[in-house]
Motif scaffolding. Structure first.
Motif, PDB file in Angstrom:
ATOM      1  N   LEU A 296       0.841  -1.215   0.000  1.00 60.84           N
ATOM      2  CA  LEU A 296       0.000   0.000   0.000  1.00 60.84           C
ATOM      3  C   LEU A 296       0.872   1.261   0.000  1.00 60.84           C
ATOM      4  N   SER A 297       0.488   2.223  -0.829  1.00 61.61           N
ATOM      5  CA  SER A 297       1.291   3.436  -1.031  1.00 61.61           C
ATOM      6  C   SER A 297       1.122   4.432   0.121  1.00 61.61           C
ATOM      7  N   ILE A 298       1.924   5.470   0.092  1.00 61.12           N
ATOM      8  CA  ILE A 298       1.736   6.617   0.989  1.00 61.12           C
ATOM      9  C   ILE A 298       0.336   7.182   0.743  1.00 61.12           C
ATOM     10  N   SER A 299      -0.357   7.467   1.813  1.00 63.93           N
ATOM     11  CA  SER A 299      -1.747   7.954   1.801  1.00 63.93           C
ATOM     12  C   SER A 299      -2.708   7.007   1.060  1.00 63.93           C
ATOM     13  N   GLY A 300      -2.333   5.721   1.012  1.00 66.74           N
ATOM     14  CA  GLY A 300      -3.195   4.729   0.366  1.00 66.74           C
ATOM     15  C   GLY A 300      -4.406   4.382   1.224  1.00 66.74           C
ATOM     16  N   HIS A 301      -5.431   3.880   0.546  1.00 65.68           N
ATOM     17  CA  HIS A 301      -6.655   3.473   1.236  1.00 65.68           C
ATOM     18  C   HIS A 301      -6.894   1.983   1.025  1.00 65.68           C
ATOM     19  N   TYR A 302      -7.252   1.330   2.111  1.00 63.53           N
ATOM     20  CA  TYR A 302      -7.447  -0.124   2.097  1.00 63.53           C
ATOM     21  C   TYR A 302      -8.840  -0.390   2.628  1.00 63.53           C
ATOM     22  N   VAL A 303      -9.626  -1.131   1.876  1.00 68.68           N
ATOM     23  CA  VAL A 303     -10.941  -1.506   2.392  1.00 68.68           C
ATOM     24  C   VAL A 303     -11.013  -3.030   2.446  1.00 68.68           C
ATOM     25  N   ASP A 304     -11.459  -3.527   3.581  1.00 67.43           N
ATOM     26  CA  ASP A 304     -11.597  -4.976   3.713  1.00 67.43           C
ATOM     27  C   ASP A 304     -13.070  -5.352   3.719  1.00 67.43           C
ATOM     28  N   VAL A 305     -13.433  -6.294   2.840  1.00 67.89           N
ATOM     29  CA  VAL A 305     -14.792  -6.839   2.838  1.00 67.89           C
ATOM     30  C   VAL A 305     -14.770  -8.359   3.017  1.00 67.89           C
ATOM     31  N   GLY A 306     -13.573  -8.916   3.221  1.00 66.60           N
ATOM     32  CA  GLY A 306     -13.446 -10.373   3.360  1.00 66.60           C
ATOM     33  C   GLY A 306     -13.240 -10.755   4.814  1.00 66.60           C
ATOM     34  N   LEU A 307     -13.679 -11.956   5.155  1.00 69.12           N
ATOM     35  CA  LEU A 307     -13.643 -12.394   6.562  1.00 69.12           C
ATOM     36  C   LEU A 307     -13.049 -13.786   6.728  1.00 69.12           C
ATOM     37  N   VAL A 308     -12.103 -14.134   5.858  1.00 70.03           N
ATOM     38  CA  VAL A 308     -11.533 -15.476   5.979  1.00 70.03           C
ATOM     39  C   VAL A 308     -10.782 -15.610   7.305  1.00 70.03           C
ATOM     40  N   GLY A 309     -10.025 -14.588   7.689  1.00 67.84           N
ATOM     41  CA  GLY A 309      -9.328 -14.599   8.982  1.00 67.84           C
ATOM     42  C   GLY A 309     -10.164 -13.907  10.036  1.00 67.84           C
ATOM     43  N   ASP A 310      -9.598 -13.806  11.232  1.00 66.99           N
ATOM     44  CA  ASP A 310     -10.321 -13.143  12.316  1.00 66.99           C
ATOM     45  C   ASP A 310      -9.451 -12.126  13.051  1.00 66.99           C
ATOM     46  N   ARG A 311      -8.189 -11.982  12.625  1.00 71.05           N
ATOM     47  CA  ARG A 311      -7.253 -11.053  13.257  1.00 71.05           C
ATOM     48  C   ARG A 311      -6.387 -10.440  12.173  1.00 71.05           C
ATOM     49  N   ILE A 312      -5.955  -9.193  12.376  1.00 71.07           N
ATOM     50  CA  ILE A 312      -4.916  -8.679  11.487  1.00 71.07           C
ATOM     51  C   ILE A 312      -3.708  -8.311  12.326  1.00 71.07           C
ATOM     52  N   ASP A 313      -2.517  -8.640  11.810  1.00 69.94           N
ATOM     53  CA  ASP A 313      -1.265  -8.378  12.508  1.00 69.94           C
ATOM     54  C   ASP A 313      -0.344  -7.708  11.497  1.00 69.94           C
ATOM     55  N   ILE A 314      -0.269  -6.376  11.577  1.00 65.92           N
ATOM     56  CA  ILE A 314       0.513  -5.622  10.595  1.00 65.92           C
ATOM     57  C   ILE A 314       1.327  -4.556  11.336  1.00 65.92           C
ATOM     58  N   PRO A 315       2.506  -4.198  10.799  1.00 65.40           N
ATOM     59  CA  PRO A 315       3.335  -3.190  11.469  1.00 65.40           C
ATOM     60  C   PRO A 315       2.597  -1.846  11.574  1.00 65.40           C
TER      61      PRO A 315
END
Ligand SMILES: [Zn+2]
Length: 351
Positions: free
Chosen positions: A266-285
């Motif tokens: 994802l770029s600087i000032s990028g936008h991320y939308v999640d509509v999927g639910l395969v997992g149940d947790r997100i672990d990102i820096p």
């Protein structure tokens, strides 16, 4: 009537004969003609939602519902314009109509919401009662098997794409990534082209058959991420588009490793939308999210307004479908196929 009901978590649905439900004065009895099958039906059976909503059994799953008006409650006002035999789709989020979310039309995120298919009544039955204000009349020339998935698989990414568009993340000089080409992703690619304002659309998935669908539906490039490191994927992206990062992402999978990969691109000032639910947790820096001023959007299912817009696109013949049609008796078999990830496109039960 025939109904496929869940009596116990973790067990197959029971296909049985039950009484046709009665209706409240503000409700309409819908005779179901087709019901889409969603990964969240499998998750419902598996107990994924139990920590958030421990729904009592028996539950009739199936929340992608279309059919015909069979009987109209005495309190449904004439101005609603319903007649027996009308073709309808069922809008998913039945709010209380009084809270501030309902008042702006977002009834599906009402704190007192009810969802069809997550309680006593759902689409895997011949009839269900629906509050009249959550039915949308549709052109009778449209096919039921194509309408059903448009109430979730074909609407959820539409709402997600609108969030990216409204945030200013799309346009002719932007690159959008669609992650996961399952039931939702094939539609997401099409909406990225329709709502993207000329953005370059890249599809990411592991299954070549699913990527071929993305290509057919207008993706400018497809990237098979199976076994590839994030840096190699960035290189491939650079070769395809001239930039190694994505300005916008719609994640239709929500699998932990896919989320990590997507955020790494994802770029600087990028936008991320999640509509999927395969997992149940997100672990990102965290630091790159803050220092690069990135935005995460939750986007859930859709409102009556979203569904009305999707129906308008459908009526104009602007939406293409990849469907696997099955019969009522095959419901458990198809839940297993879906659990195994063996369905390309959307599985739809047709009465
Ligand atoms: Zn409400």
């Amino acid at each position: 009537m025939k109904a496929a009901r869940m009596h116990e978590y973790g067990k197959a649905l029971v296909l049985e004969d039950v009484q046709v439900p009665g209706i409240q004065p503000d409700e309409i009895l819908v005779q179901v003609k087709a019901g889409g099958m969603c990964r969240s039906d499998v998750q419902l059976v598996d107990g994924y939602f139990r920590p958030y909503a421990n729904i009592p059994t028996p539950i009739t799953p199936g929340h992608e519902i279309t059919g015909v008006v069979y009987k109209i409650g005495g309190g449904v006002h004439k101005s609603a314009g319903f007649q027996e035999g009308d073709h309808v789709v069922v809008a998913p989020g039945w709010g209380d109509g009084t809270c501030r979310h309902c008042l702006v039309g977002d009834t599906h995120i009402c704190p007192n919401v009810r969802w069809p298919g997550f309680g006593p009544y759902g689409g895997f039955a011949e009839f269900l009662p629906v509050p009249a204000r959550y039915l949308i009349k549709v052109d009778s020339r449209l096919k039921f098997e194509e309408l059903a998935p448009l109430t979730d698989a074909g609407m959820t990414p539409y709402r997600g794409l609108k969030k990216l568009r409204d945030a200013g993340a799309l346009g002719p000089d932007r690159v959008i990534g669609v992650f996961g080409i399952g039931g939702l992703g094939g539609y997401a690619v099409q909406y990225a082209k329709i709502l993207g304002g000329g953005a370059t659309v890249i599809a990411f998935a592991r299954n070549p058959d699913k990527l071929a669908i993305a290509k057919e539906y207008g993706a400018d490039h497809v990237i098979n991420i199976k076994g590839m490191a994030s840096a190699d994927i960035a290189n491939e992206l650079r070769k395809a588009t001239g930039q190694g990062e994505l300005d916008a992402i719609i994640d239709c999978a929500g699998a932990p490793e896919m989320v990590q990969l997507a955020f790494s691109l994802l770029s600087i000032s990028g936008h991320y939308v999640d509509v999927g639910l395969v997992g149940d947790r997100i672990d990102i820096p965290l630091f790159p999210r803050v220092s690069r001023e990135q935005t995460f959007h939750g986007s859930f299912w859709g409102s009556n307004i979203d569904l009305t817009e999707v129906m308008a696109l459908a009526a104009k013949g602007k939406i293409r479908h990849t469907l696997k049609i099955f019969e009522f008796d095959q419901i458990n078999e198809y839940l297993e196929l879906l659990r195994a990830g063996d369905i390309v496109g959307r599985a739809v039960m047709k009465f």
